[in-house]
Design an enzyme around this catalytic site. Structure first.
Site, PDB file in Angstrom:
ATOM      1  N   GLY A 192     -59.747  -1.047  26.570  1.00 44.06           N
ATOM      2  CA  GLY A 192     -59.673  -1.175  25.130  1.00 44.06           C
ATOM      3  C   GLY A 192     -59.728   0.151  24.437  1.00 44.06           C
ATOM      4  O   GLY A 192     -59.781   1.209  25.067  1.00 44.06           O
TER       5      GLY A 192
ATOM      6  N   TYR B   1     -63.395   5.688  18.359  1.00 45.45           N
ATOM      7  CA  TYR B   1     -63.774   6.898  19.066  1.00 45.45           C
ATOM      8  C   TYR B   1     -62.684   7.364  20.020  1.00 45.45           C
ATOM      9  O   TYR B   1     -62.529   8.546  20.280  1.00 45.45           O
ATOM     10  CB  TYR B   1     -65.038   6.541  19.835  1.00 45.45           C
ATOM     11  CG  TYR B   1     -65.761   7.630  20.562  1.00 45.45           C
ATOM     12  CD1 TYR B   1     -66.671   8.444  19.899  1.00 45.45           C
ATOM     13  CD2 TYR B   1     -65.574   7.798  21.934  1.00 45.45           C
ATOM     14  CE1 TYR B   1     -67.370   9.412  20.582  1.00 45.45           C
ATOM     15  CE2 TYR B   1     -66.277   8.774  22.616  1.00 45.45           C
ATOM     16  CZ  TYR B   1     -67.170   9.585  21.939  1.00 45.45           C
ATOM     17  OH  TYR B   1     -67.876  10.545  22.616  1.00 45.45           O
ATOM     18  N   GLY B   2     -61.939   6.415  20.542  1.00 49.29           N
ATOM     19  CA  GLY B   2     -60.909   6.743  21.526  1.00 49.29           C
ATOM     20  C   GLY B   2     -60.775   5.590  22.505  1.00 49.29           C
ATOM     21  O   GLY B   2     -61.097   4.453  22.167  1.00 49.29           O
TER      22      GLY B   2
ATOM     23  N   VAL C 181     -61.464   3.345  25.957  1.00 47.67           N
ATOM     24  CA  VAL C 181     -62.593   2.949  26.796  1.00 47.67           C
ATOM     25  C   VAL C 181     -62.055   2.535  28.157  1.00 47.67           C
ATOM     26  O   VAL C 181     -61.094   1.769  28.239  1.00 47.67           O
ATOM     27  CB  VAL C 181     -63.375   1.778  26.168  1.00 47.67           C
ATOM     28  CG1 VAL C 181     -64.634   1.501  26.962  1.00 47.67           C
ATOM     29  CG2 VAL C 181     -63.715   2.076  24.730  1.00 47.67           C
TER      30      VAL C 181
ATOM     31  N   ASP D 231     -73.806  -0.568  12.782  1.00 48.34           N
ATOM     32  CA  ASP D 231     -72.665  -1.431  13.074  1.00 48.34           C
ATOM     33  C   ASP D 231     -73.089  -2.603  13.956  1.00 48.34           C
ATOM     34  O   ASP D 231     -72.503  -2.865  14.993  1.00 48.34           O
ATOM     35  CB  ASP D 231     -71.551  -0.603  13.726  1.00 48.34           C
ATOM     36  CG  ASP D 231     -70.181  -1.253  13.539  1.00 48.34           C
ATOM     37  OD1 ASP D 231     -70.077  -2.224  12.759  1.00 48.34           O
ATOM     38  OD2 ASP D 231     -69.223  -0.799  14.188  1.00 48.34           O
TER      39      ASP D 231
END
Ligand SMILES: *[C@@H]1O[C@H](CO)[C@@H](O)[C@H](O)[C@H]1NC(C)=O
Ligand SMILES: *[C@@H]1O[C@H](CO)[C@@H](O)[C@H](O)[C@H]1NC(C)=O
Ligand SMILES: *[C@@H]1O[C@H](CO)[C@@H](O)[C@H](O)[C@H]1NC(C)=O
Ligand SMILES: *[C@@H]1O[C@H](CO)[C@@H](O)[C@H](O)[C@H]1NC(C)=O
Ligand SMILES: *[C@@H]1O[C@H](CO)[C@@H](O)[C@H](O)[C@H]1NC(C)=O
Length: 953
Positions: free
Chosen positions: A639, A643-644, A646, A756
């Protein structure tokens, strides 16, 4: 073919035939063939005589090769069948070459003189070849830390000389083979002292036939497998046993009563099974140091009186074993006792540790029992925990022993040896304990069953350092000093210690030095003090051989030669210019790295502030993470988020991890990154996803987390994983997540606001325990002042606190709001915003407090059963949830209050809030197959309507 080449070929053939005929150095042909399959060949393997003393890692008798030891030489490739031709070979050690992959060639079975075969920590996979059973001389076989699959070959039972058998940390499956008249089996290995089979997938019963009075085993390590059935009675016949680990399996039934005949046992682990007979009587095990029986549903019993007779005990772990009655005070005066953990039992009456408890006593954890009185004396152990007992009610609630958390923060790192460490050492160099800058050989020492549990006593590490130096010196190894650090217990209850070995003389090791040091550790030539028990070492790649540098230079000159022979001066010129340019760029990049890398010049002297203070988190190189994700293949990608990407990866030790890789542009400054990982590595709680390590290398920033198997709470609520969450499980998940957040808000130092909280950031482990994730991107409290932090608004639609959105003032009450939304999700299994309707409004509109179940049946998740009997405490649960989503923060409860409310609700519903579920998800309906993923930061707020605005519409 060119005619001129033919005579040359003929000559070569003649030459080889002459060699073979003379029997002189026939081995050279096969070594060359072996080498042809390797990318990183040992540079000194040149010439026609491997026995000329120049070929590193090769030893000969006469003209025949008898030993190949090339540990940690960065070899890459496969072992070809040619190895089977080295018919005089006795020792083969290729450990710690993670680039050696593929399956193990069956031709090894032709090496009839082989006594020692060591392939620890390589990248081999596939089955263990049957042919290993035809090595009549083999006495030492270590295949641990690879990816071997399939069964343990029964043929290993033919290795009558075998002394050491280590197959741990692979993916071996199937039963433990025993002989049956026709086929051999491991019961025939009567000379074996070590069966190390831990962390595989072995299943079936432990065969009774495996053990007999003929066996001479010292270490039987079967932990972390899938073994079932009862512990065989025959185990009690193996009088030589010193360490027995059967923990983390699914063993059931009674512990055989003759286990107490095993009076040589020092360490005994039976924890985390389903043992449901009576507690065994261990009277007579007088040299037992470490006893762990925790998390087994034994028959309820009084605290056993025999415990006080175990006068060598350092550690007693019996949490969740159904103990009742009072604890006798004499267990606290056992001379060496360090740790007593009896939490989650039904211990009652008065707790008294006595006036003269042992001065080694560190930790006494009695939490979650029914102790009504603590007989407080003038002094009691520092780490005494009574949380969750009646003795902590009312007036006593704020006593130190009623509020303490179990965080133990032992830290050790070898201090400088009466010298002042260099202020900086230059890229990749480290200051040794003798304050010399050099390139150390590094890795992790893992002790599988130490006899002690107090990790804060530096004397034990000093003894380890001394014994290790003594061993290196007596083996004439070029070692200046060793440095140990970061002792931690990992999730398998192994003690891990980082080890840095520094070269003497030169500032770097050469290949032969490394392979000799590697061998001393892989062959267990080095023996640590007895108290440390069985160990293994896993090395990191050593990237600093001088030939690695030379080779790079050489490849440039080859390029030049090609250029010249191509006849183009222009080409040469271009190459030279390109070379200069590349060199400059590289130098610039290196300077930039040094400037931007807070890890470049780590200094073991803690005061200097250079080295990040990490608790348990380790540093990975880019290459390591690349290897464990198959070069970040699409298949490993699970995914993406803000952030970038995974990725899912598998570390060489088999641990699954989730790797968050910052995309270009999302990386932060080195110092910020360092601060973040220091913060994350300090956060340890069973309801928080923990950081395994990080990578700050090759321009990359990655965070490595433990991989949580059952995915997100959202996936389970939506039915995507097939895991059915009944009311009890939902209550437990709520409590678990509340505990995690409570820890972040009130116990972490500095406190952390999550920012979050949502159902995709609450993950479920194999026992469906809740683990809060993704607090990596949160900021510590107190950046502006103690009460609130002003930052850019960040969060996810549907969960965001309206007060925060409007004022931009972040407090921990914003997390409470989001948590309230998650609670509503838990009862309705609906998205926070569904078909334009906000979950808070949905529930409030349907609610009628005068009616049964508050009249909520039509909005509740039908899977829950929807009867008042099935949903005990639902009304109270809704009350808490709605308080959490109050308009203003000051009217919302703190997480600690939410936690207490949840505990009350569960107690009223007859559920023990502290019982661990003993089932694993294997026993749940369907295994997790969800395709969306836990570690994402998806659906983050990016403008649009807020729930409150939606509601207003
Ligand atoms: C072992 O234990 C059994 C039962 O507890 C006992 O009958 C037997 O004598 C013991 N054997 C030895 C060698 O101590
Ligand atoms: C445990 O065994 C010892 C002798 O082996 C015996 O004296 C003692 O009574 C037993 N204790 C219990 C609680 O059964
Ligand atoms: C402790 O529990 C036991 C039953 O497990 C009971 O018999 C005993 O009376 C209790 N003692 C106290 C002081 O409550
Ligand atoms: C530390 O360990 C040593 C050796 O095991 C022991 O002698 C000493 O008493 C221990 N110190 C403490 C404070 O426990
Ligand atoms: C390997 O270690 C054992 C002792 O653990 C020793 O007896 C043996 O000689 C070593 N092998 C070699 C080749 O040194």
């Amino acid at each position: 073919m060119d005619i001129r080449i033919k005579p040359l070929l003929v000559l070569v053939f003649i030459f080889i035939h002459v060699l073979l005929a003379s029997g002189q150095t026939e081995d050279v042909v096969y070594l060359q063939a072996l080498m042809d399959n390797w990318q990183n060949k040992p540079p000194s393997w040149v010439g026609s005589d491997p026995c000329d003393g120049k070929w590193i890692g090769i030893k000969c008798t006469g003209s025949r090769v008898t030993s190949i030891t090339l540990a940690s030489n960065n070899l890459k490739g496969e072992i070809s069948g040619d190895i089977g031709q080295l018919s005089e070979l006795q020792t083969l050690d290729l450990s710690y070459n993670t680039g050696l992959t593929g399956s193990l060639t069956p031709d090894i079975g032709s090496l009839k003189k082989l006594t020692t075969l060591i392939l620890v920590g390589c990248g081999f996979n596939g089955p263990i070849p049957d042919s290993l059973g035809s090595l009549p001389q083999l006495s030492y076989l270590a295949l641990n830390f690879n990816g071997f699959t399939g069964p343990i070959p029964p043929s290993l039972g033919k290795l009558t000389e075998l002394y050491w058998l280590d197959l741990a940390n692979n993916k071996l499956s199937g039963p433990i083979p025993v002989s049956d008249g026709t086929a051999p089996g491991l019961d025939l290995l009567v000379k074996a002292k070590h069966f190390h089979f831990g962390s595989n997938k072995l299943s079936g019963q432990i065969p009774a036939k495996l053990f007999s009075s003929k066996m001479t085993l010292k270490h039987v390590l079967f932990e972390d497998n899938q073994l079932t059935g009862t512990i065989p009675l025959t185990l009690g016949l193996v009088q030589t046993l010193e360490v027995l680990r059967l923990d983390r399996n699914s063993l059931s039934g009674e512990v055989p009563s003759n286990i107490k005949n095993l009076t040589s046992i020092n360490q005994l682990f039976l924890s985390n099974n389903k043992l449901n007979g009576p507690l065994p009587n261990l009277t007579g095990m007088t040299i037992l140091n470490y006893l762990d029986m925790s998390n087994n549903p034994f028959k309820p019993s009084q605290f056993p009186s025999w415990v006080s007779s175990l006068q060598s005990l350092t550690t007693l772990m019996m949490q969740d074993t159904r103990l009742q009655g009072e604890v006798p005070l004499d267990i606290f005066s056992i001379p060496q006792i360090e740790t007593v953990v009896l939490s989650n039992n039904q211990i009652n009456g008065t707790l008294d540790v006595g006036a003269t408890y042992s001065n080694h006593l560190q930790l006494v954890d009695m939490s979650n029992n029914s102790i009504s009185v603590f007989a407080q004396r003038s002094n009691y152990p520092d780490d005494l925990i009574l949380i969750g007992n009646p003795a902590c009610m009312g007036m006593k609630a704020t006593a130190p022993y009623c509020v303490r958390s179990t965080e133990s923060n032992s830290s050790y790192s070898t201090p400088p040896n009466n010298c002042i460490p260099a202020a900086t050492c230059g890229l990749y160099k480290v200051s040794s304990p003798n304050c010399k800058c050099s390139y150390p050989y590094t890795g992790t020492l893992t002790f599988r069953a130490p006899s002690f549990s107090d990790l804060g006593n530096s004397t034990i590490y000093t003894s380890l350092e001394t014994s290790m130096m003594t061993s290196f010196e007596s083996n004439y190894l070029p070692v200046d000093s060793v440095s140990l650090g970061q002792p931690t217990k990992n999730s398998d209850d192994y003690l891990e210690i980082t080890l840095d070995i520094f070269p003497s003389g030169d500032e770097r090791f050469n290949r032969s030095g490394i392979s000799r040091i590697g061998f001393v550790l892989s062959n267990q030539t080095y023996k640590p003090p007895h108290a440390f028990g069985p160990y293994f070492f896993i090395a990191h790649n050593y990237d600093y051989f001088s030939d690695a540098f030379k080779r790079k230079r050489k490849s440039v000159s080859i390029g030049v030669i090609i250029g010249v022979s191509a006849g183009g001066c222009v080409l040469v010129l271009l190459l030279v210019i390109a070379g200069i340019y590349a060199y400059r760029q590289k130098a610039r990049a290196e300077r930039a790295i040094v400037k931007n890398s807070p890890f470049a010049s780590w200094d073991p002297d803690k005061g200097s502030g250079g080295r990040p203070q990490l608790k348990g988190a380790r540093s990975f190189t880019f290459e390591e993470l690349k290897a464990c994700t198959n070069n970040f293949t699409a298949a490993a990608n699970i995914g993406s988020g803000g952030y970038g990407m995974v990725y899912r990866g598998s570390l060489p030790n088999g641990q699954l991890v989730a790797i968050k890789r910052a995309q270009q542009g999302s990386t932060q400054g080195g110092l910020e990154f360092k601060t973040e990982i220091e913060l994350l590595s300090r956060v340890h709680h069973k309801n928080l996803v923990s950081l395994v390590g990080f990578c700050f290398d090759a321009g990359e920033q990655m965070l490595v987390y433990e991989y949580i198997v059952n995915g997100t709470l959202k996936d389970s609520l939506s039915g995507r994983t097939g895991i059915r969450l009944d009311w009890t499980r939902r209550l437990k998940i709520t409590l678990g997540a509340a505990r995690g957040l409570h820890y972040l808000h009130e116990l972490a130092d500095p406190p952390i606001i999550h920012r979050d909280v949502k159902s995709t950031n609450i993950l479920l482990d194999e026992r469906l325990n809740a683990k809060v994730s993704d607090f990596g991107l949160c900021k510590p409290l107190g950046e502006v002042d103690q009460t609130h932090v002003t930052t850019q608004v960040k969060g996810t639609m549907g969960y965001m606190d309206p007060e925060y959105y409007m004022t931009q003032q972040l407090t921990e009450k914003s997390d409470v709001y989001s948590f309230g939304i998650v609670m509503l999700e838990l009862i309705t299994a609906r998205n926070p915003i569904e078909k334009g309707k906000y979950i808070v409004r949905l529930v409030k509109e349907a609610m009628d407090t005068g009616k049964e179940l508050y009249n909520l049946r039509e909005v509740l998740d039908p899977i829950l059963g929807l009867s008042s009997e099935a949903l005990q405490g639902l009304e109270k649960f809704v009350d808490v949830a709605l308080r959490c989503v109050e308009e203003t923060g000051d009217r919302r409860p703190k997480m600690s209050e939410v936690m207490k409310e949840m505990e009350n609700i569960m107690e009223l519903a007859g559920i023990n809030p502290n019982a661990e579920s003993t089932n694993t998800s294997e026993s749940y309906e369907v295994k997790s197959k969800g395709n969306s993923h836990p570690y994402l930061n998806d659906f983050s707020y990016s403008g649009g309507l807020l729930p409150s605005e939606l509601e207003a519409k």
